[in-house]
Motif scaffolding. Structure first.
Motif, PDB file in Angstrom:
ATOM      1  N   UNK A 263    -115.731 -48.027-114.220  1.00 34.63           N
ATOM      2  CA  UNK A 263    -116.530 -47.849-113.003  1.00 34.63           C
ATOM      3  C   UNK A 263    -117.619 -46.804-113.239  1.00 34.63           C
ATOM      4  N   UNK A 264    -118.736 -46.991-112.582  1.00 38.89           N
ATOM      5  CA  UNK A 264    -119.875 -46.081-112.711  1.00 38.89           C
ATOM      6  C   UNK A 264    -119.758 -44.977-111.656  1.00 38.89           C
ATOM      7  N   UNK A 265    -119.612 -43.725-112.088  1.00 34.87           N
ATOM      8  CA  UNK A 265    -119.487 -42.645-111.101  1.00 34.87           C
ATOM      9  C   UNK A 265    -120.846 -42.266-110.519  1.00 34.87           C
ATOM     10  N   UNK A 266    -120.818 -41.851-109.269  1.00 35.09           N
ATOM     11  CA  UNK A 266    -122.019 -41.290-108.650  1.00 35.09           C
ATOM     12  C   UNK A 266    -121.968 -39.779-108.885  1.00 35.09           C
ATOM     13  N   UNK A 267    -123.074 -39.085-108.748  1.00 35.01           N
ATOM     14  CA  UNK A 267    -123.023 -37.620-108.899  1.00 35.01           C
ATOM     15  C   UNK A 267    -122.060 -37.028-107.864  1.00 35.01           C
ATOM     16  N   UNK A 268    -121.238 -36.056-108.257  1.00 36.26           N
ATOM     17  CA  UNK A 268    -120.299 -35.469-107.288  1.00 36.26           C
ATOM     18  C   UNK A 268    -121.040 -34.782-106.144  1.00 36.26           C
ATOM     19  N   UNK A 269    -120.468 -34.877-104.978  1.00 36.10           N
ATOM     20  CA  UNK A 269    -121.034 -34.246-103.804  1.00 36.10           C
ATOM     21  C   UNK A 269    -120.195 -33.001-103.505  1.00 36.10           C
ATOM     22  N   UNK A 270    -120.830 -31.966-103.048  1.00 42.42           N
ATOM     23  CA  UNK A 270    -120.110 -30.723-102.783  1.00 42.42           C
ATOM     24  C   UNK A 270    -119.111 -30.861-101.653  1.00 42.42           C
ATOM     25  N   UNK A 271    -119.613 -31.028-100.446  1.00 41.09           N
ATOM     26  CA  UNK A 271    -118.761 -31.057 -99.258  1.00 41.09           C
ATOM     27  C   UNK A 271    -119.210 -32.215 -98.380  1.00 41.09           C
ATOM     28  N   UNK A 272    -118.243 -32.977 -97.886  1.00 41.65           N
ATOM     29  CA  UNK A 272    -118.534 -34.020 -96.901  1.00 41.65           C
ATOM     30  C   UNK A 272    -117.827 -33.607 -95.616  1.00 41.65           C
ATOM     31  N   UNK A 273    -118.616 -33.324 -94.601  1.00 44.27           N
ATOM     32  CA  UNK A 273    -118.088 -32.823 -93.332  1.00 44.27           C
ATOM     33  C   UNK A 273    -117.418 -33.945 -92.535  1.00 44.27           C
ATOM     34  N   UNK A 274    -116.606 -33.596 -91.534  1.00 43.12           N
ATOM     35  CA  UNK A 274    -116.006 -34.622 -90.682  1.00 43.12           C
ATOM     36  C   UNK A 274    -117.081 -35.505 -90.047  1.00 43.12           C
ATOM     37  N   UNK A 275    -116.846 -36.785 -90.043  1.00 44.61           N
ATOM     38  CA  UNK A 275    -117.742 -37.816 -89.496  1.00 44.61           C
ATOM     39  C   UNK A 275    -119.053 -37.969 -90.262  1.00 44.61           C
ATOM     40  N   UNK A 276    -119.206 -37.289 -91.366  1.00 48.53           N
ATOM     41  CA  UNK A 276    -120.397 -37.451 -92.184  1.00 48.53           C
ATOM     42  C   UNK A 276    -120.237 -38.698 -93.053  1.00 48.53           C
TER      43      UNK A 276
END
Length: 193
Positions: A138-151
């Motif tokens: 699988x091709x990874x996407x760049x990691x994201x720091x924080x995903x907030x609730x409902x984001x």
């Protein structure tokens, strides 16, 4: 001699008093023995009650600890981040661009998701059985720091090159395109998901 006789009389009187006291002690001995046996029984029962109380206390403590553990686990499940897929929209292939599945990732939990990383890919499959996603490149996407609730976060899984023959097989139903998506993140309690 008179003094000796008086001393003997005194000793005889003391001997009689001592015999009387000894008789009283002998009469009281069964009662004293019964009191000793009763006291020993009470002591044995108190020791048994104390041991039973220790076991009951330890059992109650273990039950309360398990209840606290369960409540803590329930609170974590209620409060943690829950990241999953939302809407999946296909974008058709054109002569100039490969098609893709556009995937919406959403945190439906009550707390932020940390270190969210998404890996995805689309495979052409001939059979009804799906592939094991853990074995796919699988091709990874760049990691994201924080995903907030409902984001929401958008990810795209591109179609493999198909060409005219591949497109005809898809339209005929001989092949299917299957998108595989793996989502990883850590909740605020430190658990990796």
């Amino acid at each position: 001699v008179i003094v000796g006789i008086i001393a003997i009389c005194i000793y005889h009187g003391q001997l009689q008093v001592m015999r009387g006291q000894l008789g009283e002690i002998v009469k009281q001995f069964p009662e004293i023995q019964a009191q000793r046996i009763a006291t020993q029984g009470q002591l044995t029962q108190a020791q048994k009650d104390s041991a039973a109380s220790k076991v009951a206390t330890a059992t109650q403590l273990a039950i309360m600890q398990e209840q606290v553990r369960q409540q803590s686990e329930a609170m974590k499940l209620d409060q943690r981040a829950w990241v999953g897929m939302g809407e999946i929209r296909p974008t058709p292939e054109t002569k100039d661009a490969r098609g893709a599945f556009n995937i919406t990732i959403i945190n439906t939990g009550k707390t932020p998701a940390l270190g969210v990383h998404i890996s995805s890919g689309v495979w052409r499959e001939l059979s009804k059985e799906l592939l094991d996603p853990m074995t796919l490149p699988l091709q990874p996407t760049p990691p994201r720091g924080v995903t907030m609730p409902n984001q929401t976060v958008q990810a795209a899984a591109q179609f493999p090159h198909s060409g005219d023959a591949g497109t005809a097989d898809l339209i005929a139903g001989n092949h299917k395109l299957v998108a595989y998506v793996l989502i990883g993140y850590r909740d605020i309690f430190g658990t990796q998901h």
